[in-house]
Design an enzyme around this catalytic site. Sequence first.
Site, mmCIF file in Angstrom:
data_model
loop_
_atom_site.group_PDB
_atom_site.id
_atom_site.type_symbol
_atom_site.label_atom_id
_atom_site.label_comp_id
_atom_site.label_asym_id
_atom_site.label_seq_id
_atom_site.Cartn_x
_atom_site.Cartn_y
_atom_site.Cartn_z
ATOM 1 N N ASN A 9 61.745 -7.027 -0.090
ATOM 2 C CA ASN A 9 60.823 -8.414 0.124
ATOM 3 C C ASN A 9 59.567 -8.354 -0.080
ATOM 4 O O ASN A 9 58.750 -7.340 0.584
ATOM 5 C CB ASN A 9 61.577 -9.318 1.522
ATOM 6 C CG ASN A 9 60.274 -10.303 1.447
ATOM 7 O OD1 ASN A 9 59.925 -11.354 1.322
ATOM 8 N ND2 ASN A 9 60.434 -10.970 2.643
ATOM 9 N N LYS A 11 57.214 -9.765 0.060
ATOM 10 C CA LYS A 11 56.209 -11.445 0.666
ATOM 11 C C LYS A 11 54.896 -11.939 -0.062
ATOM 12 O O LYS A 11 54.997 -11.831 -1.250
ATOM 13 C CB LYS A 11 55.617 -10.783 1.489
ATOM 14 C CG LYS A 11 57.560 -9.953 2.636
ATOM 15 C CD LYS A 11 56.940 -10.036 4.500
ATOM 16 C CE LYS A 11 57.888 -9.626 4.922
ATOM 17 N NZ LYS A 11 58.243 -9.659 5.908
ATOM 18 N N HIS A 94 64.115 -16.674 5.607
ATOM 19 C CA HIS A 94 63.499 -16.427 6.219
ATOM 20 C C HIS A 94 63.262 -16.635 7.536
ATOM 21 O O HIS A 94 62.248 -17.614 7.206
ATOM 22 C CB HIS A 94 61.885 -15.826 5.152
ATOM 23 C CG HIS A 94 61.353 -13.834 5.928
ATOM 24 N ND1 HIS A 94 60.753 -13.985 6.828
ATOM 25 C CD2 HIS A 94 62.461 -12.753 5.609
ATOM 26 C CE1 HIS A 94 60.835 -12.944 6.900
ATOM 27 N NE2 HIS A 94 61.585 -12.196 5.637
ATOM 28 N N GLU A 96 59.646 -16.059 9.107
ATOM 29 C CA GLU A 96 58.581 -16.894 8.945
ATOM 30 C C GLU A 96 58.746 -17.924 8.166
ATOM 31 O O GLU A 96 57.745 -18.386 8.207
ATOM 32 C CB GLU A 96 57.503 -15.696 7.450
ATOM 33 C CG GLU A 96 57.466 -13.846 8.243
ATOM 34 C CD GLU A 96 57.416 -12.819 7.425
ATOM 35 O OE1 GLU A 96 57.356 -13.075 5.890
ATOM 36 O OE2 GLU A 96 57.480 -12.084 7.750
ATOM 37 N N GLU A 166 68.182 -10.143 10.477
ATOM 38 C CA GLU A 166 66.792 -10.114 10.628
ATOM 39 C C GLU A 166 66.080 -9.996 12.370
ATOM 40 O O GLU A 166 65.747 -10.923 12.371
ATOM 41 C CB GLU A 166 65.899 -10.404 9.577
ATOM 42 C CG GLU A 166 66.333 -9.372 8.322
ATOM 43 C CD GLU A 166 64.973 -9.919 7.928
ATOM 44 O OE1 GLU A 166 64.360 -8.859 6.536
ATOM 45 O OE2 GLU A 166 64.205 -10.612 7.597
ATOM 46 N N GLY A 172 57.780 -5.979 10.732
ATOM 47 C CA GLY A 172 56.853 -5.470 9.958
ATOM 48 C C GLY A 172 56.474 -5.110 11.448
ATOM 49 O O GLY A 172 54.967 -5.001 11.147
ATOM 50 N N SER A 211 62.079 -2.639 9.603
ATOM 51 C CA SER A 211 61.460 -2.179 9.813
ATOM 52 C C SER A 211 62.348 -1.021 8.998
ATOM 53 O O SER A 211 62.447 0.166 9.705
ATOM 54 C CB SER A 211 60.930 -1.861 10.984
ATOM 55 O OG SER A 211 59.601 -2.419 11.140
#
Length: 248
Positions: A9, A11, A94, A96, A166, A172, A211
């Site tokens: 991904n 991003k 996701h 985010e 996730e 991250g 991560s």
Amino acid sequence: MRRKLVVGNWKMNGSRAANASLLAGIVAGLGTARAEAAVCAPAPYLAQCEQALAGSALAWGAQDVSAHAAGAYTGEVAAAMLADLGCRFVIVGHSERRAYHGESNALVAQKVLAALGAGLTPIVCVGETLAEREAGRTAAVVGEQLAAVLAVLDAASLARIVVAYEPVWAIGTGKTATPAMAQEVHAQLRAQLQDKQAEAGAAIRILYGGSMKPDNAAELMAQADIDGGLIGGAALKAADFLAIIHAA
Ligand code: PEP
């Protein structure tokens, strides 16, 4: 036996020059990798992915999709457009998108249907925040997120999704769920999928994301219900991404 799947991904990262060298580096190093691999690029670069990757073993996809088919939805990208650009995958829900764009479980379910309707494989993301984990709500939160998607799927479409667990606190941040922590949630998701439909539920790939790096990928993916990875930061360096693909 579920074939492992490793998805990068990107991003909101990249440029035409950087993508060209990243994609060339990944393709050159894929060799005889047994895992399936894909990159999910920002929408403006999907045509570049199609040009660079057509005929290669590396698939490509998008990071989001509209729930609508076409029309007056300024700024949105339809599933049929992604399919038109050769995408195989699209990330849906996701964390985010959920956090910064207010995407609800119900909207995520509609996006999954839109993706499936265009022949794409949706990678359905679920995961708890740190506060939810600390409150002992992990099982309830990811269970509700998955249930909303399962509620709109019949058995045939169920078989066509990929799920990604996730934990939000691991994305991250350099903090990874231990293999045992991740496996515990994956086993719960597996049971929920099999409750809906036993055969499809057993065959669906459940990726771990948060991560994942070359040095922890093998141990995570050795868990019984971890069928690959959704990779953020480490997908931006060909050597790291390849190391994860080969660890799978
Ligand atoms: C992600 O972007 O979905 C992700 C897991 O990121 P990272 O690997 O950087 O934690």
